[in-house]
Design a protein around this motif. Structure first.
Motif, mmCIF file in Angstrom:
data_model
loop_
_atom_site.group_PDB
_atom_site.id
_atom_site.type_symbol
_atom_site.label_atom_id
_atom_site.label_comp_id
_atom_site.label_asym_id
_atom_site.label_seq_id
_atom_site.Cartn_x
_atom_site.Cartn_y
_atom_site.Cartn_z
ATOM 1 N N GLY A 77 40.673 39.226 30.371
ATOM 2 C CA GLY A 77 40.729 38.274 29.275
ATOM 3 C C GLY A 77 39.938 38.769 28.076
ATOM 4 O O GLY A 77 39.430 39.892 28.032
ATOM 5 N N GLU A 225 38.386 27.394 38.845
ATOM 6 C CA GLU A 225 39.776 26.964 38.664
ATOM 7 C C GLU A 225 39.891 25.942 37.535
ATOM 8 O O GLU A 225 40.829 25.977 36.738
ATOM 9 C CB GLU A 225 40.303 26.380 39.965
ATOM 10 C CG GLU A 225 40.511 27.429 41.058
ATOM 11 C CD GLU A 225 40.842 26.818 42.403
ATOM 12 O OE1 GLU A 225 40.960 25.571 42.471
ATOM 13 O OE2 GLU A 225 40.975 27.575 43.393
ATOM 14 N N ARG A 229 41.822 26.828 33.981
ATOM 15 C CA ARG A 229 43.072 26.085 33.859
ATOM 16 C C ARG A 229 43.498 26.012 32.383
ATOM 17 O O ARG A 229 42.702 25.708 31.508
ATOM 18 C CB ARG A 229 42.910 24.684 34.429
ATOM 19 C CG ARG A 229 44.230 23.915 34.576
ATOM 20 C CD ARG A 229 43.994 22.585 35.264
ATOM 21 N NE ARG A 229 43.487 22.788 36.628
ATOM 22 C CZ ARG A 229 42.358 22.264 37.073
ATOM 23 N NH1 ARG A 229 41.589 21.552 36.261
ATOM 24 N NH2 ARG A 229 41.965 22.466 38.317
ATOM 25 N N GLY A 232 46.353 30.354 31.568
ATOM 26 C CA GLY A 232 47.498 31.102 32.058
ATOM 27 C C GLY A 232 47.107 32.395 32.744
ATOM 28 O O GLY A 232 45.998 32.543 33.277
ATOM 29 N N GLU A 233 48.016 33.368 32.716
ATOM 30 C CA GLU A 233 47.775 34.645 33.374
ATOM 31 C C GLU A 233 46.697 35.469 32.680
ATOM 32 O O GLU A 233 46.171 36.422 33.259
ATOM 33 C CB GLU A 233 49.070 35.452 33.451
ATOM 34 C CG GLU A 233 50.139 34.795 34.319
ATOM 35 C CD GLU A 233 51.382 35.657 34.437
ATOM 36 O OE1 GLU A 233 51.390 36.750 33.826
ATOM 37 O OE2 GLU A 233 52.329 35.232 35.132
ATOM 38 N N ALA A 234 46.365 35.110 31.437
ATOM 39 C CA ALA A 234 45.336 35.856 30.711
ATOM 40 C C ALA A 234 43.934 35.440 31.109
ATOM 41 O O ALA A 234 42.955 36.033 30.634
ATOM 42 C CB ALA A 234 45.514 35.649 29.202
ATOM 43 N N ALA A 235 43.814 34.433 31.966
ATOM 44 C CA ALA A 235 42.498 33.938 32.362
ATOM 45 C C ALA A 235 41.709 35.021 33.084
ATOM 46 O O ALA A 235 42.267 35.787 33.881
ATOM 47 C CB ALA A 235 42.652 32.718 33.267
ATOM 48 N N LYS A 237 39.578 36.857 35.834
ATOM 49 C CA LYS A 237 39.641 36.755 37.291
ATOM 50 C C LYS A 237 38.234 36.589 37.862
ATOM 51 O O LYS A 237 37.292 37.232 37.415
ATOM 52 C CB LYS A 237 40.292 38.031 37.850
ATOM 53 C CG LYS A 237 40.333 38.106 39.368
ATOM 54 C CD LYS A 237 40.887 39.452 39.808
ATOM 55 C CE LYS A 237 40.840 39.605 41.325
ATOM 56 N NZ LYS A 237 41.308 40.954 41.745
#
Length: 797
Positions: A77, A225, A229, A232-235, A237
């Motif tokens: 991100g 989480e 939220r 998206g997928e760019a969050a 990890k």
């Protein structure tokens, strides 16, 4: 004629009593297991009567800061996203009250802590001493403070300048910052060489409380989480590591693996038993002693020790391989009675004494483990004895009620008996080559000597290498101590522990000056001893003296004495303050720091932990030399202590195994009353153990404690084979059913331990890789060293 009159099984009333008693025992065992806490920390395999350093180490492994530290990373991100997630997760963790300390570089909510430090700065600052408040000392301190106004810290110093011109607040704040803290970006810690935000936290619960640790980890994951939220997928990890993660992961992995092994092993053995008995009913009956042994063994450990270690639970799957043998012996050997319903009586009279003696030899072998000074090893001993005895008793009393004449179907047993007959006839001709092979294996084992037994305590851990590498990466990024060397101070009470910590810190300062330490963290930065606080407050001058000194000190400086009236008032107020006590900090913003670095010892007294940050020139020998002469301060090299403990552990296990073997020999000698028969029984067991060790030596395997447990299992399982062949030897002939029972029992044992040998849990696979080949060798060698035994065919239905 009734069955009872014919010598058959007891009447219905006694059958019901037997079944109800068995169900009651199993039911109570299941209730105990349902309330049992499962552990996974390796401190259970440390001694229960440790010396001083070992006690310090065990305390740290069970409840110290090292056992409670979580390390988090938010990878990927944008910088803004990583910072946002880090702040949100950190806030949620602090609000959860599950953590003593949460650090991620975010100081936005530290205003309360800053206010408290400012109000007590003269008690906390190491710069407060008599020379600090002379005219010369004041001038030097004020000049240093003014010089920092042009630095990034200037914005924090400027509002406090008139009330704290000597910079005591800044000095305390700098000492509270970890010596090797990561860089800050976006208001939070960031890795220096990867797109990763960083955080470190200490759980409030003790490291050994795995349920609480699991709750804390679940709270972290839920907070992440919620924070990620909408991104998206760019969050970024989540990366999570640390001893609590390892412990919870180990427990879950061991429980999952134990269930997996039990299910797979049960399916495989069910197929084998169905092929052998051709009867689903016989299959169900065969597993009753197994279930009884596992339930009673686990419940017994729980009642004796208060909890069950995960490795002991996993060990339950190994018990299947031996306890199913009892059912196989009964179901096959009790068949073919001349009068219906009397097969159980024939088995009791002819074969039960042999099974009972084999059980007693197993009990003697494992009894040595019960008295071990290591709780983990003692658990294995209690589990094995309780499991084997209960399984044998279930075979002796329950199976005759359910199957008075054993299993009537033949299945593949006649083929097994024929194969066993071939072995009985052919193997004795190979006893000299097998004996020579055993001598060669013994020579190889003796030649390798101690090099063969080179496994360590970490070899018992199921934590995968990838998880260990993640831990190393996050620890390096955060600059956290690896916990390899601990400095612990202790005292009879809180104040004694704090005074001893200050004495150690004074000597550590010299190592920091030399560059051998980058720094260290100690509880006395926020909670000095009362003696130190009293001395600091006593060094503060009265208001008139301070005003006079300030007039002289500020001549020619841009900060005139006339602006420092508030400073004089604060010093005067500080002179009347009471020393800060530990209780004063509890519930406050810095109570978490105290809880992390100071704790009450289980046996009484208090201890503090000094967290070291080694520098490039760190040398443990010089550290120990610097702290020499402080008997209340211990330097604990975790790796060295664990290595020493493991060597002691291994030596004790060797002694216990030898004592167990001696007890087995004595028991057999008393029962057999013949040196010739005793030698015939012990010979195949000895050669099976030696040949197994020789194979391990050829494979260059690193052997450890659980391999020794495996050798005990070889003796426990193999003694049944050797005793049956001794029984056959004394009669001169062997019937097909006895040979078939031995063949099937050995097949199920080898298969069950073979499955354990490929387990992902190193401790279990160690046992399986020893017992699977060892049990097969025990049967073959028992046949090879048997003489004058010829198979006798007995056809019955």
């Amino acid at each position: 004629m009734s069955l009872t009159q014919a010598g058959g099984p007891p009447g219905w009333s006694r059958r019901i009593v037997v079944l109800l008693a068995w169900l009651l025992v199993v039911g109570l065992g299941a209730i105990v297991i349902a309330r049992t806490q499962i552990g996974a920390d390796l401190s259970a395999f440390l001694p229960k009567s440790p010396d001083l350093r070992q006690r310090v180490l065990i305390e740290q492994l069970q409840s110290g800061v090292a056992s409670r530290t979580l390390m988090l990373g938010f990878e990927g991100g944008s910088v803004e996203q990583r910072a946002e997630v880090s702040r949100a997760v950190g806030k949620a963790m602090r609000e959860s009250q599950l953590f003593d300390l949460v650090q991620n570089g975010d100081v936005s909510d530290w205003s309360e802590a800053g206010t408290w430090v400012f109000q007590h700065r003269y008690q906390l600052s190491s710069g407060v001493m008599p020379g600090q408040f002379t005219a010369e000392g004041l001038r030097d301190a004020i000049i240093d403070t003014l010089s920092m106004l042009g630095t990034p810290a200037g914005n924090a110093i400027k509002p406090l300048l008139d009330r704290d011109p000597t910079g005591e607040t800044q000095r305390v704040a700098m000492e509270l910052v970890p010596a090797s803290a990561p860089r800050s970006e976006g208001g939070v810690w960031m890795s220096r060489d990867a797109p990763r935000a960083l955080m470190i936290a200490t759980t409030r619960a003790a490291g050994g409380d795995l349920d609480a640790q699991a709750s804390a980890i679940a709270r972290v994951q839920a907070a992440y989480e919620a924070a990620a939220r909408g991104m998206g997928e760019a969050a970024p990890k989540l990366l999570l590591s640390g001893p609590p993660v390892f412990s919870v992961m180990s427990r879950e992995k061991i429980k999952t693996e134990a269930i997996h092994l039990a299910v797979v092993g049960g399916i495989v053995m069910s197929v084998l038993l169905l092929l052998a008995f051709a009867s689903p009913r016989a299959l169900v009956i065969a597993f009753l002693p197994v279930a009884t042994g596992v339930v009673v063994g686990t419940a017994s450990v729980s009642l004796v020790f208060g909890s069950v270690h995960g490795l002991t639970l996993g060990f339950g799957s190994t018990l299947i391989g031996e306890t199913v043998d009892y059912a196989i012996y009964y179901l096959i050997q009790a068949r073919g009675a001349t009068v219906a319903g009397t097969g159980w009586q024939r088995w009791r009279e002819v074969h039960w004494p042999t099974v009972r003696l084999g059980l007693l030899t197993s009990v003697c072998g494992f009894a040595a483990l019960v008295f071990s000074g290591f709780p983990g090893l003692a658990q294995l001993g209690v589990f094995s004895i309780a499991g084997l005895v209960s399984a044998a008793l279930a075979t002796r009393y329950v199976l005759p009620v359910l199957a008075p004449d054993g299993a009537t179907g033949m299945g593949m047993r006649r083929h097994m008996a024929r194969l066993a007959g071939l072995l009985v006839r052919g193997l004795p001709g190979l006893r000299w080559p097998l004996g020579a092979l055993g001598v060669a294996a013994l020579a190889l084992v003796l030649w390798q000597g101690g090099h063969l037994w080179r496994a360590d305590l970490s070899a018992m851990s199921p934590v995968p290498r990838s998880a260990q590498q993640l831990d190393e990466m996050l620890r390096k990024d955060i600059g956290a101590s690896d916990g390899g060397v601990l400095v612990v101070a202790f005292g009879d009470d809180e104040q004694a522990a704090l005074r001893h910590t200050e004495a150690a810190a004074a000597r550590l300062d010299a190592l920091v000056d030399k560059g051998e330490l980058s720094g260290y963290e100690t509880v006395t930065r926020v909670l000095p001893s009362v003696a130190t606080q009293t001395a600091r407050l006593a060094s503060l001058p009265d208001a008139d003296t301070l005003r006079a000194n300030l007039v002289e000190a500020t001549k020619g400086l841009p900060l005139p004495a006339s602006r420092l009236g508030a400073f004089v008032a604060d010093v005067e107020a500080a002179r009347k303050q009471a020393p800060v006590q530990r209780a004063d900090l509890m519930g406050g913003p810095l109570g978490s720091v105290v809880n992390t670095l100071m704790y009450e010892r289980p046996g009484g007294g208090w201890s503090t932990l000094v967290v070291l940050h080694p520098g490039p020139g760190f040398d443990q020998g010089r550290l120990e030399a610097a702290l020499e002469g402080l008997p209340e301060v211990q330097v604990v090299d975790v790796g060295r202590e664990l290595g020493g403990l493991y060597k002691r552990y291994l030596h004790e296990a060797f002694v216990q195994v030898l004592l167990g073997a001696l007890a087995v020999v004595v028991l057999l000698g008393v029962y057999l009353r013949s040196w010739r028969r005793l030698l015939a029984v012990c010979q195949p067991l000895l050669f099976a153990v030696v040949l197994t060790l020789g194979g391990m030596a050829l494979a260059q395997a690193a052997l450890g404690i659980l391999h020794l447990v495996g050798l005990l299992l070889i003796v426990a399982v193999g003694s049944n084979y050797a005793l049956f062949f001794d029984q056959l030897r004394t009669t001169g002939r062997a019937d097909e059913d006895t040979l078939a029972s031995l063949m099937l029992a050995n097949l199920t044992t080898v298969v069950s331990f073979g499955l354990i040998a490929i387990s992902d849990i190193p401790a279990l696979s160690s046992i399986g890789r020893v017992v699977a080949p060892g049990a097969l060798l025990a049967l073959l060698l028992s046949a090879a060293f048997a003489r004058k035994v010829a198979p006798k065919s007995r056809h019955s239905g």
